[in-house]
Scaffold this active site. Structure first.
Site, PDB file in Angstrom:
ATOM      1  N   ASP A   1       3.753 -11.255   4.361  1.00  0.00           N
ATOM      2  CA  ASP A   1       4.625 -10.735   5.427  1.00  0.00           C
ATOM      3  C   ASP A   1       4.082  -9.382   5.893  1.00  0.00           C
ATOM      4  O   ASP A   1       4.674  -8.342   5.631  1.00  0.00           O
ATOM      5  CB  ASP A   1       6.067 -10.598   4.894  1.00  0.00           C
ATOM      6  CG  ASP A   1       7.032 -10.146   5.977  1.00  0.00           C
ATOM      7  OD1 ASP A   1       6.741 -10.362   7.176  1.00  0.00           O
ATOM      8  OD2 ASP A   1       8.075  -9.555   5.633  1.00  0.00           O
TER       9      ASP A   1
ATOM     10  N   CYS B   1       4.764 -10.852  12.643  1.00  0.00           N
ATOM     11  CA  CYS B   1       5.863 -10.238  13.400  1.00  0.00           C
ATOM     12  C   CYS B   1       5.309  -9.518  14.621  1.00  0.00           C
ATOM     13  O   CYS B   1       5.893  -8.574  15.127  1.00  0.00           O
ATOM     14  CB  CYS B   1       6.666  -9.285  12.516  1.00  0.00           C
ATOM     15  SG  CYS B   1       5.723  -7.902  11.904  1.00  0.00           S
TER      16      CYS B   1
ATOM     17  N   SER C   1       0.826  -1.220   0.000  1.00  0.00           N
ATOM     18  CA  SER C   1       0.000   0.000   0.000  1.00  0.00           C
ATOM     19  C   SER C   1       0.853   1.260   0.000  1.00  0.00           C
ATOM     20  O   SER C   1       0.334   2.363  -0.113  1.00  0.00           O
ATOM     21  CB  SER C   1      -0.927  -0.005   1.223  1.00  0.00           C
ATOM     22  OG  SER C   1      -0.158  -0.112   2.395  1.00  0.00           O
TER      23      SER C   1
HETATM   24  N1  SAH Z   1       8.374  -8.353   3.271  1.00  0.00           N
HETATM   25  C1  SAH Z   1       9.030  -7.064   3.397  1.00  0.00           C
HETATM   26  C2  SAH Z   1       8.681  -6.347   4.681  1.00  0.00           C
HETATM   27  C3  SAH Z   1       7.207  -6.096   4.886  1.00  0.00           C
HETATM   28  S1  SAH Z   1       6.867  -4.805   5.993  1.00  0.00           S
HETATM   29  C4  SAH Z   1      10.537  -7.260   3.227  1.00  0.00           C
HETATM   30  O1  SAH Z   1      10.980  -8.401   3.122  1.00  0.00           O
HETATM   31  O2  SAH Z   1      11.261  -6.267   3.214  1.00  0.00           O
HETATM   32  C5  SAH Z   1       5.177  -4.589   5.817  1.00  0.00           C
HETATM   33  C6  SAH Z   1       4.736  -3.843   4.559  1.00  0.00           C
HETATM   34  O3  SAH Z   1       3.316  -3.860   4.536  1.00  0.00           O
HETATM   35  C7  SAH Z   1       5.114  -2.371   4.484  1.00  0.00           C
HETATM   36  O4  SAH Z   1       5.809  -2.134   3.293  1.00  0.00           O
HETATM   37  C8  SAH Z   1       3.772  -1.616   4.454  1.00  0.00           C
HETATM   38  O5  SAH Z   1       3.792  -0.506   3.576  1.00  0.00           O
HETATM   39  C9  SAH Z   1       2.840  -2.667   3.952  1.00  0.00           C
HETATM   40  N2  SAH Z   1       1.423  -2.570   4.344  1.00  0.00           N
HETATM   41  C10 SAH Z   1       0.901  -2.303   5.557  1.00  0.00           C
HETATM   42  N3  SAH Z   1      -0.434  -2.455   5.546  1.00  0.00           N
HETATM   43  C11 SAH Z   1      -0.777  -2.817   4.282  1.00  0.00           C
HETATM   44  C12 SAH Z   1      -2.006  -3.155   3.637  1.00  0.00           C
HETATM   45  N4  SAH Z   1      -3.164  -3.154   4.297  1.00  0.00           N
HETATM   46  N5  SAH Z   1      -1.958  -3.516   2.337  1.00  0.00           N
HETATM   47  C13 SAH Z   1      -0.794  -3.527   1.657  1.00  0.00           C
HETATM   48  N6  SAH Z   1       0.396  -3.244   2.227  1.00  0.00           N
HETATM   49  C14 SAH Z   1       0.401  -2.898   3.512  1.00  0.00           C
END
Ligand code: SAH
Length: 397
Positions: free
Chosen positions: A301, A341, A251
């Site tokens: 994740d 997490c 997002s």
């Molecule tokens: N897998 C990544 C880390 C994920 S951190 C890596 O390996 O680096 C979590 C991510 O979820 C963030 O980038 C955040 O912008 C996104 N996020 C949070 N809520 C969200 C939602 N409802 N839909 C899509 N993305 C979201």
């Protein structure tokens, strides 16, 4: 004179079990004066010395233990000793030697409550989240500088946890300076840019290093959906592993911009197989299911839905929802790599949530691997809150 924090009768149990947090409700009285971050002597109700801790008058975690040796002095030399010991522990692990991106200090789990330090090449980013860490900032920076020899240390102390300690955000270079748009690391054979100024946490999720490598191993000729992709860590590993197509959803527009820059930094990867999509994962997964889209591997994740146990119930619903939707989008024999997490969700709770999602999805789901954070994110057995990252690799009938 050091102030003394006396615990209520029976409230010395967790300290004796070497848990570093002293909650306000466990305290009988404070005798003497202590300012935020000052070191206090912690004694049992009968006066027996137990520990030395940093005082946090604004926080429900009223004190954070620096040492369980009541005679150890908390001074500049203490931080030098502790930080040198942590770094020696990292160096003792062969898989961490030579990593350009490395968590040097993992807060409570390394005996340094409120202190995080990540290394990205020659730059170190620190995040301080407690009054005690704040008080000793200069000593901590100096100890890291001297122990690692790194010339540039940037402070990224802007986590929301600081407000609970009565601390304002603090960011900026503490030692040296480097062009922040040129900080890159190589991880598992892929180059990644790390935005230490505006990225999440200190800029990168180092804890998923091993799990990203696992994705590369699983990806050959697979159609992959990477949900919550951030700057593309899992996506680029999937491309490296030979995925036929990788759709990545997040997002955050800025995260997706960095993700695409990262792909550009790796000309060895086939960029035509990557699709980036800015969307809410909850809605996006539903849309894909309605459109009858199928994937061979889906990675989930998400961010921390439950920062503490108090949020566990609501978080459980959110985890179940995305996992259920993801299961519905898997092709026969497909795999789901799913994470939580959240400190407030235990590994057992997480497994149960996925089991419930599998029942609703009407499919048989098998765990083929339990996943956790990399070795530079150790878990202190006395501090169960440190076991925040748990993942399951699942195969679905
Ligand atoms: N897998 C990544 C880390 C994920 S951190 C890596 O390996 O680096 C979590 C991510 O979820 C963030 O980038 C955040 O912008 C996104 N996020 C949070 N809520 C969200 C939602 N409802 N839909 C899509 N993305 C979201």
């Amino acid at each position: 004179m050091t102030a003394t924090l006396k615990l209520l009768p029976g409230k010395d149990k967790s300290i004796k079990a070497r848990h570093p947090w002293i909650f306000a409700g466990a305290i009988a009285e404070l005798s003497g004066r202590a300012k935020p971050g000052d070191t206090v002597d912690v004694v049992a109700a009968n006066g027996r010395p137990l520990a030395r801790a940093a005082f946090s008058p604004e926080s429900q975690i009223r004190a954070r233990v620096w040492t369980f040796d009541p005679n150890e002095t908390i001074d500049h030399a203490f931080f030098k000793r502790r930080i040198a010991a942590v770094i020696a522990r990292r160096e003792a692990l062969p898989e961490l030697r030579g990593q350009q991106g490395l968590r040097l200090i993992h807060a409570e789990s390394d005996g340094l409550s409120g202190i995080t330090a990540d290394r990205y090449g020659d730059t170190i980013v620190i995040a301080l989240t407690s009054a005690g860490a704040e008080k000793w900032c200069d000593a901590i920076v100096d100890a890291i500088h001297k122990t690692t020899g790194c010339a540039c240390i940037y402070e990224r102390s802007d986590a929301s946890a600081r407000s609970r300690e009565g601390l304002a955000a603090a960011t900026g270079w503490r030692i040296g300076e480097a062009p922040t748009d040129e900080i890159v690391i190589e991880e598992n054979g892929v180059t990644m840019r790390v935005d230490i100024v505006a990225g999440h946490k200190t800029g990168f999720y180092l804890d998923q290093r091993d799990n990203r490598r696992r994705v590369a191993e699983l990806s050959a000729n697979k159609r992959i959906l990477n949900c919550f992709c951030y700057t593309g860590g899992f996506s680029l590993q999937a491309l490296k592993g030979g995925a036929s197509e990788v759709i990545s959803v997040d997002s955050s527009g800025p995260a997706l911009v960095t993700a695409q820059q990262n792909l550009g930094l790796n000309p060895q990867l086939d960029a035509s197989r990557a699709i980036w999509h800015e969307a809410d994962v909850f809605t996006d997964l539903r849309a894909r299911h309605s459109a009858n889209e199928k994937f061979d591997l889906i990675i989930l994740d998400p961010p921390k839905f439950a920062p503490s146990a108090a949020h566990a119930e609501r978080a459980a619903r959110a985890y179940k929802d995305i996992n259920l939707q993801a299961l519905k989008c898997l092709s026969r024999g497909g795999m789901l790599m799913t994470y939580s997490c959240s400190g407030g969700i235990t590994p057992a709770m997480f497994q149960q949530i996925i089991a419930d999602a599998a029942i609703d999805a009407e499919c048989t789901v098998r765990i083929v691997q339990r996943l956790q954070g990399a070795a530079d994110h150790p878990v202190d057995l006395a501090f169960h809150e440190g076991e925040y990252l748990k993942g399951l690799l699942l195969q679905v009938d």
